[in-house]
Structure formats: C-alpha cells, structure tokens
Design a protein around this motif. Sequence first.
Motif, PDB file in Angstrom:
ATOM      1  N   LEU A 297       0.841  -1.187   0.000  1.00 45.66           N
ATOM      2  CA  LEU A 297       0.000   0.000   0.000  1.00 45.66           C
ATOM      3  C   LEU A 297       0.872   1.230   0.000  1.00 45.66           C
ATOM      4  CD1 LEU A 297      -2.351  -1.125   2.922  1.00 45.66           C
ATOM      5  CD2 LEU A 297      -2.502  -1.750   0.502  1.00 45.66           C
ATOM      6  N   PHE A 298       0.543   2.166  -0.856  1.00 48.97           N
ATOM      7  CA  PHE A 298       1.243   3.448  -0.897  1.00 48.97           C
ATOM      8  C   PHE A 298       0.234   4.510  -0.480  1.00 48.97           C
ATOM      9  CE2 PHE A 298       3.689   0.607  -3.470  1.00 48.97           C
ATOM     10  CZ  PHE A 298       4.997   0.916  -3.132  1.00 48.97           C
ATOM     11  N   VAL A 299       0.493   5.102   0.667  1.00 54.52           N
ATOM     12  CA  VAL A 299      -0.411   6.087   1.268  1.00 54.52           C
ATOM     13  C   VAL A 299       0.343   7.399   1.423  1.00 54.52           C
ATOM     14  CG1 VAL A 299      -1.689   4.279   2.498  1.00 54.52           C
ATOM     15  CG2 VAL A 299       0.194   5.447   3.653  1.00 54.52           C
ATOM     16  N   PRO A 300      -0.372   8.530   1.568  1.00 50.63           N
ATOM     17  CA  PRO A 300       0.339   9.798   1.751  1.00 50.63           C
ATOM     18  C   PRO A 300       1.326   9.702   2.918  1.00 50.63           C
ATOM     19  CG  PRO A 300      -2.003  10.187   1.441  1.00 50.63           C
ATOM     20  CD  PRO A 300      -1.822   8.703   1.596  1.00 50.63           C
ATOM     21  N   ALA A 301       2.548  10.146   2.681  1.00 54.94           N
ATOM     22  CA  ALA A 301       3.610  10.015   3.681  1.00 54.94           C
ATOM     23  C   ALA A 301       3.214  10.618   5.027  1.00 54.94           C
ATOM     24  CB  ALA A 301       4.899  10.654   3.157  1.00 54.94           C
ATOM     25  N   ASP A 302       2.510  11.728   5.003  1.00 56.82           N
ATOM     26  CA  ASP A 302       2.150  12.387   6.262  1.00 56.82           C
ATOM     27  C   ASP A 302       0.981  11.711   6.980  1.00 56.82           C
ATOM     28  OD1 ASP A 302       0.206  13.177   4.442  1.00 56.82           O
ATOM     29  OD2 ASP A 302       0.205  15.275   5.074  1.00 56.82           O
ATOM     30  N   ARG A 303       0.416  10.664   6.385  1.00 57.74           N
ATOM     31  CA  ARG A 303      -0.689   9.915   7.004  1.00 57.74           C
ATOM     32  C   ARG A 303      -0.319   8.455   7.288  1.00 57.74           C
ATOM     33  NH1 ARG A 303      -5.928  11.697   6.471  1.00 57.74           N
ATOM     34  NH2 ARG A 303      -6.131  10.462   8.375  1.00 57.74           N
ATOM     35  N   ALA A 304       0.959   8.132   7.196  1.00 58.23           N
ATOM     36  CA  ALA A 304       1.396   6.738   7.339  1.00 58.23           C
ATOM     37  C   ALA A 304       0.954   6.119   8.659  1.00 58.23           C
ATOM     38  CB  ALA A 304       2.913   6.643   7.193  1.00 58.23           C
ATOM     39  N   HIS A 305       1.141   6.823   9.754  1.00 60.50           N
ATOM     40  CA  HIS A 305       0.805   6.257  11.060  1.00 60.50           C
ATOM     41  C   HIS A 305      -0.706   6.154  11.255  1.00 60.50           C
ATOM     42  CE1 HIS A 305       4.925   5.809  12.251  1.00 60.50           C
ATOM     43  NE2 HIS A 305       5.156   7.025  11.758  1.00 60.50           N
ATOM     44  N   ASP A 306      -1.456   7.082  10.677  1.00 59.80           N
ATOM     45  CA  ASP A 306      -2.916   6.979  10.699  1.00 59.80           C
ATOM     46  C   ASP A 306      -3.372   5.756   9.906  1.00 59.80           C
ATOM     47  OD1 ASP A 306      -3.049   9.400  12.124  1.00 59.80           O
ATOM     48  OD2 ASP A 306      -3.227  10.572  10.272  1.00 59.80           O
ATOM     49  N   ALA A 307      -2.726   5.514   8.777  1.00 60.03           N
ATOM     50  CA  ALA A 307      -3.067   4.351   7.955  1.00 60.03           C
ATOM     51  C   ALA A 307      -2.766   3.061   8.709  1.00 60.03           C
ATOM     52  CB  ALA A 307      -2.305   4.392   6.628  1.00 60.03           C
ATOM     53  N   LEU A 308      -1.619   3.001   9.365  1.00 63.52           N
ATOM     54  CA  LEU A 308      -1.285   1.813  10.162  1.00 63.52           C
ATOM     55  C   LEU A 308      -2.330   1.564  11.237  1.00 63.52           C
ATOM     56  CD1 LEU A 308       2.570   2.069  10.667  1.00 63.52           C
ATOM     57  CD2 LEU A 308       1.341   0.300   9.413  1.00 63.52           C
ATOM     58  N   ALA A 309      -2.762   2.619  11.910  1.00 66.49           N
ATOM     59  CA  ALA A 309      -3.777   2.469  12.967  1.00 66.49           C
ATOM     60  C   ALA A 309      -5.086   1.930  12.377  1.00 66.49           C
ATOM     61  CB  ALA A 309      -4.003   3.810  13.660  1.00 66.49           C
ATOM     62  N   ALA A 310      -5.487   2.446  11.220  1.00 69.45           N
ATOM     63  CA  ALA A 310      -6.709   1.970  10.597  1.00 69.45           C
ATOM     64  C   ALA A 310      -6.591   0.503  10.201  1.00 69.45           C
ATOM     65  CB  ALA A 310      -7.041   2.822   9.370  1.00 69.45           C
ATOM     66  N   LEU A 311      -5.446   0.108   9.691  1.00 68.49           N
ATOM     67  CA  LEU A 311      -5.239  -1.274   9.273  1.00 68.49           C
ATOM     68  C   LEU A 311      -5.150  -2.214  10.475  1.00 68.49           C
ATOM     69  CD1 LEU A 311      -2.627  -0.622   6.467  1.00 68.49           C
ATOM     70  CD2 LEU A 311      -5.032  -1.268   6.153  1.00 68.49           C
ATOM     71  N   ARG A 312      -4.551  -1.754  11.549  1.00 65.33           N
ATOM     72  CA  ARG A 312      -4.406  -2.598  12.742  1.00 65.33           C
ATOM     73  C   ARG A 312      -5.729  -2.776  13.479  1.00 65.33           C
ATOM     74  NH1 ARG A 312       1.458  -0.067  14.098  1.00 65.33           N
ATOM     75  NH2 ARG A 312       2.632  -1.539  12.810  1.00 65.33           N
ATOM     76  N   SER A 313      -6.722  -1.984  13.148  1.00 62.42           N
ATOM     77  CA  SER A 313      -8.031  -2.113  13.797  1.00 62.42           C
ATOM     78  C   SER A 313      -8.705  -3.438  13.427  1.00 62.42           C
ATOM     79  CB  SER A 313      -8.942  -0.933  13.427  1.00 62.42           C
ATOM     80  OG  SER A 313      -9.330  -1.023  12.080  1.00 62.42           O
ATOM     81  N   PHE A 314      -8.258  -4.096  12.362  1.00 62.42           N
ATOM     82  CA  PHE A 314      -8.834  -5.377  11.966  1.00 62.42           C
ATOM     83  C   PHE A 314      -8.364  -6.516  12.864  1.00 62.42           C
ATOM     84  CE2 PHE A 314      -9.180  -3.139   7.842  1.00 62.42           C
ATOM     85  CZ  PHE A 314     -10.512  -3.376   7.577  1.00 62.42           C
ATOM     86  N   GLY A 315      -7.143  -6.380  13.427  1.00 62.71           N
ATOM     87  CA  GLY A 315      -6.547  -7.470  14.205  1.00 62.71           C
ATOM     88  C   GLY A 315      -7.148  -7.604  15.527  1.00 62.71           C
TER      89      GLY A 315
END
Length: 128
Positions: A110-128
């Motif tokens: 996944l390529f996401v805006p660099a300034d939103r990387a940690h927000d993206a990780l948090a959203a993805l980790r919500s599945f686990g």
Amino acid sequence: MAGEKNLQALLHNMSPVLNDGSYVFSIVESDIPSGVRPVVTVREKEGLTLIVEKSDADAAGLSYEYVAAWITLEVHSALEAVGLTAAISNALKEAGISCNVVAGYTHDHLFVPADRAHDALAALRSFG
C-alpha cells in the motif's frame, strides 16, 4: 506454499509493516534512469510508471507530484483472494486516507500519503 484466501483470516493476520523511506510515482518514456532502483514498475501506453525512493527520483531529476509511505501487508495473500483490497480501501476511506495498492506474488503493498502513514497503520491494525 499457497496464499490465504479466507477474508477474515487475511484481515486478522495482515500484520501491516511500514517500510523505511519516502516513495514517489514517476513516469519515463521507456528506460529506467541510471541509479534509479524502482520497487514497482508498470508499463502503460503513456510510458513506464516507476515507484521509487524519493531520494533516487531527486538524484535522477525525475518529476513527481505525490510522496508516499510504503506499507507491506505481511500476510501471504492468494492472488485470487476476494475482498481484501475492498476492506482495506474502505477502512482507509473512512479515515480519509488515499491508497494505491500493488499486489505482489505473496504480499499486498500500500502506498499512502507520507504524512498519514501512522494513521493508515492504525486503521489497518483495527482489523486485528
């Protein structure tokens, strides 16, 4: 080893990892410039799209408009798995994060805006 097809297992075990560096999308006519080491290439009628480290693009004088972070989903997803991209896209959409997905043979990237990387990780980790 066969990839996982079960959507619930994929979401539970995706294990997103943020790769080091910043990445950009650039396009060249046909040849990859010397010193540029793309992580992804896509041949299109308009030219050869390169996803490369920003530092490589800058050194080679390549133009780009989008600076991204690269997240790898560590789960071995089957190429014929159904729903993973949709579920990820929906979660990131709800967080207001754009995403460009590239499927490798074993993992999704996944390529996401660099300034939103940690927000993206948090959203993805919500599945686990």
